[in-house]
Structure formats: C-alpha cells, structure tokens
Design a protein around this motif. Structure first.
Motif, mmCIF file in Angstrom:
data_model
loop_
_atom_site.group_PDB
_atom_site.id
_atom_site.type_symbol
_atom_site.label_atom_id
_atom_site.label_comp_id
_atom_site.label_asym_id
_atom_site.label_seq_id
_atom_site.Cartn_x
_atom_site.Cartn_y
_atom_site.Cartn_z
ATOM 1 N N PRO A 1 3.973 5.998 17.904
ATOM 2 C CA PRO A 1 5.319 5.748 18.424
ATOM 3 C C PRO A 1 5.252 4.868 19.661
ATOM 4 C CG PRO A 1 4.591 7.990 18.942
ATOM 5 C CD PRO A 1 3.564 7.401 18.019
ATOM 6 N N PRO A 2 6.229 3.985 19.854
ATOM 7 C CA PRO A 2 7.528 3.902 19.183
ATOM 8 C C PRO A 2 7.556 2.979 17.962
ATOM 9 C CG PRO A 2 7.517 2.421 21.037
ATOM 10 C CD PRO A 2 6.188 3.104 21.054
ATOM 11 N N LEU A 3 6.392 2.557 17.434
ATOM 12 C CA LEU A 3 6.390 1.711 16.241
ATOM 13 C C LEU A 3 6.818 2.515 15.025
ATOM 14 C CD1 LEU A 3 3.081 -0.341 16.692
ATOM 15 C CD2 LEU A 3 5.402 -0.906 17.474
ATOM 16 N N LYS A 4 7.487 1.836 14.106
ATOM 17 C CA LYS A 4 7.948 2.472 12.864
ATOM 18 C C LYS A 4 7.634 1.565 11.680
ATOM 19 C CE LYS A 4 11.717 5.074 15.050
ATOM 20 N NZ LYS A 4 11.000 6.354 14.887
ATOM 21 N N PRO A 5 7.584 2.137 10.471
ATOM 22 C CA PRO A 5 7.343 1.312 9.286
ATOM 23 C C PRO A 5 8.508 0.364 9.011
ATOM 24 C CG PRO A 5 6.941 3.648 8.829
ATOM 25 C CD PRO A 5 7.642 3.567 10.155
ATOM 26 N N THR A 6 8.210 -0.722 8.347
ATOM 27 C CA THR A 6 9.246 -1.637 7.871
ATOM 28 C C THR A 6 9.664 -1.229 6.462
ATOM 29 O OG1 THR A 6 7.561 -3.154 7.028
ATOM 30 C CG2 THR A 6 8.362 -3.534 9.271
ATOM 31 N N ALA A 7 10.572 -1.987 5.866
ATOM 32 C CA ALA A 7 11.079 -1.638 4.537
ATOM 33 C C ALA A 7 9.984 -1.683 3.481
ATOM 34 C CB ALA A 7 12.222 -2.575 4.156
ATOM 35 N N ARG A 8 8.972 -2.557 3.676
ATOM 36 C CA ARG A 8 7.884 -2.671 2.707
ATOM 37 C C ARG A 8 6.562 -2.291 3.377
ATOM 38 N NH1 ARG A 8 7.942 -8.338 -0.332
ATOM 39 N NH2 ARG A 8 6.722 -7.129 -1.846
ATOM 40 N N PRO A 9 5.761 -1.454 2.721
ATOM 41 C CA PRO A 9 4.479 -1.017 3.306
ATOM 42 C C PRO A 9 3.391 -2.071 3.063
ATOM 43 C CG PRO A 9 4.817 0.069 1.203
ATOM 44 C CD PRO A 9 6.049 -0.767 1.443
ATOM 45 N N LEU A 10 3.338 -3.078 3.920
ATOM 46 C CA LEU A 10 2.449 -4.212 3.712
ATOM 47 C C LEU A 10 1.192 -4.110 4.570
ATOM 48 C CD1 LEU A 10 5.012 -7.175 3.677
ATOM 49 C CD2 LEU A 10 4.150 -5.817 1.752
ATOM 50 N N VAL A 11 0.110 -4.641 4.028
ATOM 51 C CA VAL A 11 -1.153 -4.782 4.747
ATOM 52 C C VAL A 11 -1.546 -6.252 4.682
ATOM 53 C CG1 VAL A 11 -3.545 -4.011 4.990
ATOM 54 C CG2 VAL A 11 -1.839 -2.481 3.995
ATOM 55 N N ARG A 12 -2.076 -6.766 5.792
ATOM 56 C CA ARG A 12 -2.541 -8.156 5.834
ATOM 57 C C ARG A 12 -3.975 -8.193 6.350
ATOM 58 N NH1 ARG A 12 -0.126 -11.501 10.577
ATOM 59 N NH2 ARG A 12 -1.700 -10.220 11.620
ATOM 60 N N ALA A 13 -4.857 -8.817 5.560
ATOM 61 C CA ALA A 13 -6.219 -9.094 6.005
ATOM 62 C C ALA A 13 -6.321 -10.583 6.297
ATOM 63 C CB ALA A 13 -7.234 -8.683 4.954
ATOM 64 N N ASN A 14 -6.729 -10.911 7.508
ATOM 65 C CA ASN A 14 -6.856 -12.295 7.949
ATOM 66 C C ASN A 14 -8.314 -12.529 8.344
ATOM 67 O OD1 ASN A 14 -6.644 -14.813 9.175
ATOM 68 N ND2 ASN A 14 -4.631 -14.375 10.034
ATOM 69 N N THR B 1 0.833 -1.193 0.000
ATOM 70 C CA THR B 1 0.000 0.000 0.000
ATOM 71 C C THR B 1 0.871 1.247 0.000
ATOM 72 O OG1 THR B 1 -1.954 0.992 1.036
ATOM 73 C CG2 THR B 1 -0.207 0.196 2.519
ATOM 74 N N ASP B 2 0.269 2.390 0.230
ATOM 75 C CA ASP B 2 0.976 3.665 0.231
ATOM 76 C C ASP B 2 1.849 3.757 1.486
ATOM 77 O OD1 ASP B 2 1.728 6.364 0.482
ATOM 78 O OD2 ASP B 2 -0.156 7.092 -0.376
ATOM 79 N N PRO B 3 3.172 3.902 1.340
ATOM 80 C CA PRO B 3 4.044 3.955 2.527
ATOM 81 C C PRO B 3 3.764 5.150 3.420
ATOM 82 C CG PRO B 3 5.272 4.485 0.528
ATOM 83 C CD PRO B 3 3.938 3.980 0.082
ATOM 84 N N ASP C 1 -8.451 3.499 3.316
ATOM 85 C CA ASP C 1 -7.294 4.399 3.240
ATOM 86 C C ASP C 1 -5.994 3.650 2.948
ATOM 87 O OD1 ASP C 1 -8.994 6.457 3.826
ATOM 88 O OD2 ASP C 1 -8.292 6.767 5.881
ATOM 89 N N LEU C 2 -6.043 2.301 2.937
ATOM 90 C CA LEU C 2 -4.867 1.468 2.684
ATOM 91 C C LEU C 2 -5.029 0.783 1.322
ATOM 92 C CD1 LEU C 2 -4.816 -0.074 6.239
ATOM 93 C CD2 LEU C 2 -3.097 1.510 5.363
ATOM 94 N N PRO C 3 -4.919 1.522 0.236
ATOM 95 C CA PRO C 3 -5.265 0.979 -1.083
ATOM 96 C C PRO C 3 -4.385 -0.197 -1.482
ATOM 97 C CG PRO C 3 -4.032 3.024 -1.299
ATOM 98 C CD PRO C 3 -4.370 2.882 0.156
ATOM 99 N N VAL C 4 -4.972 -1.076 -2.283
ATOM 100 C CA VAL C 4 -4.235 -2.232 -2.809
ATOM 101 C C VAL C 4 -3.442 -1.763 -4.033
ATOM 102 C CG1 VAL C 4 -4.388 -4.584 -3.665
ATOM 103 C CG2 VAL C 4 -6.087 -3.748 -2.013
ATOM 104 N N LEU C 5 -2.180 -1.391 -3.818
ATOM 105 C CA LEU C 5 -1.333 -0.958 -4.923
ATOM 106 C C LEU C 5 -0.715 -2.141 -5.656
ATOM 107 C CD1 LEU C 5 0.483 2.146 -3.365
ATOM 108 C CD2 LEU C 5 -1.703 2.017 -4.601
ATOM 109 N N ARG C 6 -0.437 -3.207 -4.906
ATOM 110 C CA ARG C 6 0.094 -4.423 -5.519
ATOM 111 C C ARG C 6 -0.303 -5.611 -4.646
ATOM 112 N NH1 ARG C 6 6.283 -6.469 -5.600
ATOM 113 N NH2 ARG C 6 6.036 -8.279 -6.966
ATOM 114 N N LEU C 7 -1.141 -6.474 -5.178
ATOM 115 C CA LEU C 7 -1.583 -7.653 -4.436
ATOM 116 C C LEU C 7 -0.485 -8.710 -4.492
ATOM 117 C CD1 LEU C 7 -3.835 -9.112 -2.894
ATOM 118 C CD2 LEU C 7 -4.754 -9.859 -5.104
ATOM 119 N N LEU C 8 0.006 -9.112 -3.320
ATOM 120 C CA LEU C 8 1.112 -10.071 -3.256
ATOM 121 C C LEU C 8 0.636 -11.511 -3.175
ATOM 122 C CD1 LEU C 8 3.529 -8.189 -0.847
ATOM 123 C CD2 LEU C 8 3.445 -8.143 -3.342
ATOM 124 N N GLY C 9 -0.570 -11.725 -2.702
ATOM 125 C CA GLY C 9 -1.049 -13.101 -2.652
ATOM 126 C C GLY C 9 -2.264 -13.265 -1.777
#
Length: 265
Positions: A49-62, A38-40, A211-219
């Motif tokens: 805080p103190p959480l921070k983003p990871t290298a990839r802006p990922l979203v998971r729906a379970n 999604t959009d980083p 607000d967390l658009p699907v920019l690239r579906l990974l699986g």
C-alpha cells in the motif's frame, strides 16, 4: 601536501559534476520486452500500500544491453502493472544490473530494487534470446524469432513506482518513514520489431518471479530506445504498512531485521 582523495570536494567541483550529469548525450539501448497476463490474486498480494492493481494483471520483463563507450551495461527488470490513485504505471520487483555504478545510483537516489546480476541480449539473424540471471539461475528467459517490423510509437512518458527507505540501525523497522517515489521517463524509440516466441520462468528462491505465471502472452518485441529519468517523492508511507514487503528488496531479509548486539563499556 598531495590531494587527499577522501577529503571534501570544493563547491566548484560539486557544481562541475552536476553540470556534466545534466548534459549527458542520448544513450540508446537494445532491448527485449515481453508482456503477459498473470494471476490477478498474485499481483494484488505483492503490491505494498498505497499501490493497487490495475484493471489488467500485467507483468513486463525488460531485458536490455546498453552500449556505453568502454562500459557496456546489461540492465533488466520484472515489473507488475500498478496504480497510485489515478496514476497508472509499473512496480518493479527486481532490476538486475551488471555493474555496481548503475546499481548504486538507482537504489540510493530513487529507491529502485536493483541487484547485481547477469543480463543477456543476443540476436543471431532473426533468432533472439534474452535472459536475466542471478546465483546461476536464469529466472527469466525470452526466446523467439523476429517476425516483422512494427510502427514506431510516439514519444511517451512512463511511470515506475519505487519505495525509498533506510532500515533502522537497531533492526526495528526504518530510520524515518519510507517515501513513495514516482519515477518519470520520457521514452523515444527508433526501431521496433515483433518477436514470435515464448517466456520461460524458472524457480529461484532469490528472485521468485515464477510466482507470476504466463497465463496469456500479449507480445514480445526487440527494439532500440532512449529515455531520460527524473523522480519525485509523492507520499510518505506508514512504516508498519511497508514492513511486511521489504523482503522483496533483499536476498536474505535477516540482514536488516537482526539488531546488532549491545556492547558494554
């Protein structure tokens, strides 16, 4: 005198309840999981805080169905990838549950952002549909068709991040400093299949995951898994740092920000 049910439990009764909880059998769930990029900037904006983003802006729906005997449960979550120091994991934004029992334990013990909602997991042959809904809006829907088996992953430990807090009785913030919880799950998978399909996000003022658009579906996958859960408090969090984010937990944040009126004697 008959037993007073609101009365104090004995030490033996408390110990017996803890023993039963510690010896629960494996509980398997059938779940659909979708992961996308999604959009980083959005991910960075929603992490307290103190959480921070990871290298990839990922979203998971379970989205899962748990076939408890006599007590079927629907459980779901929408989370973004996050890091706390060197520890990477997921920060859930909303966790719909179909029963109050699952909701209360998670919210009060771990600080999970659980809410009552509707959870759907359907499979008809190869066709799969799963959805999370609240207030009549299916704000996440995953749909597609099974397209093949996947290798079973090795047992793994996964981490979720939660903030546990109590809103202040006078509406001024919190009663005590909030704490950051690492929730650790040891997960085992006994079936896993690939799903070819898509993810639909619908607008909801209560659950704005659109607000967390699907920019690239990974699986997308459907499978059966079981896991245990334990949590640990890792850090106390400054109240002023977390206060701007607590609306994430509530449909109407005014209910915890409005101080009660003063009453004269």
């Amino acid at each position: 005198m008959a037993r007073v049910r609101y009365g104090a439990r004995t030490d033996a009764e408390i110990t017996a309840a803890r023993t039963r909880s510690a010896k629960l059998p494996d509980i398997w769930s059938t779940g659909v999981v979708a992961v996308w990029e999604t959009d980083p900037d959005v991910v960075a904006a929603i992490l307290p805080p103190p959480l921070k983003p990871t290298a990839r802006p990922l979203v998971r729906a379970n989205i899962s169905r748990v076939d408890l005997p006599g007590y079927p449960l629907g459980a779901g979550s929408v989370a973004v990838a996050a890091a706390h120091g060197d520890q990477e994991g997921w920060y859930p934004l909303v966790m719909p549950m179909t029963h109050e029992r699952a909701l209360i334990g998670g919210r009060e013990v771990f600080g999970e952002p659980k809410k009552l909602g509707e959870v759907t997991v359907e499979r008809d042959g190869l066709v799969v549909r799963a959805a999370l809904a609240r207030h009549g809006i299916a704000f996440v829907e995953v749909r597609g068709a099974v397209s093949g088996a996947l290798p079973l992953p090795e047992p793994a430990q996964k981490t979720d991040f939660y903030f546990k807090f109590l809103p202040a009785v006078d509406g001024s913030g919190f009663d005590g400093d909030p704490v950051l919880v690492h929730c650790l799950r040891n997960e085992r998978v006994r079936s896993l299949e690939r799903v070819t399909g898509d993810v639909v996000l619908r607008e909801s003022v209560y659950d704005p995951v659109a607000d967390l658009p699907v920019l690239r579906l990974l699986g997308i996958t459907i499978g059966e898994k079981t896991s245990d859960q334990r949590g640990k408090v890792v850090e106390r969090v400054g109240a002023q740092a977390l206060l701007p984010y607590i609306h994430q937990r509530y449909d109407d944040p005014r209910q915890i920000l409005d101080a009660p009126p003063e009453r004269s004697a």
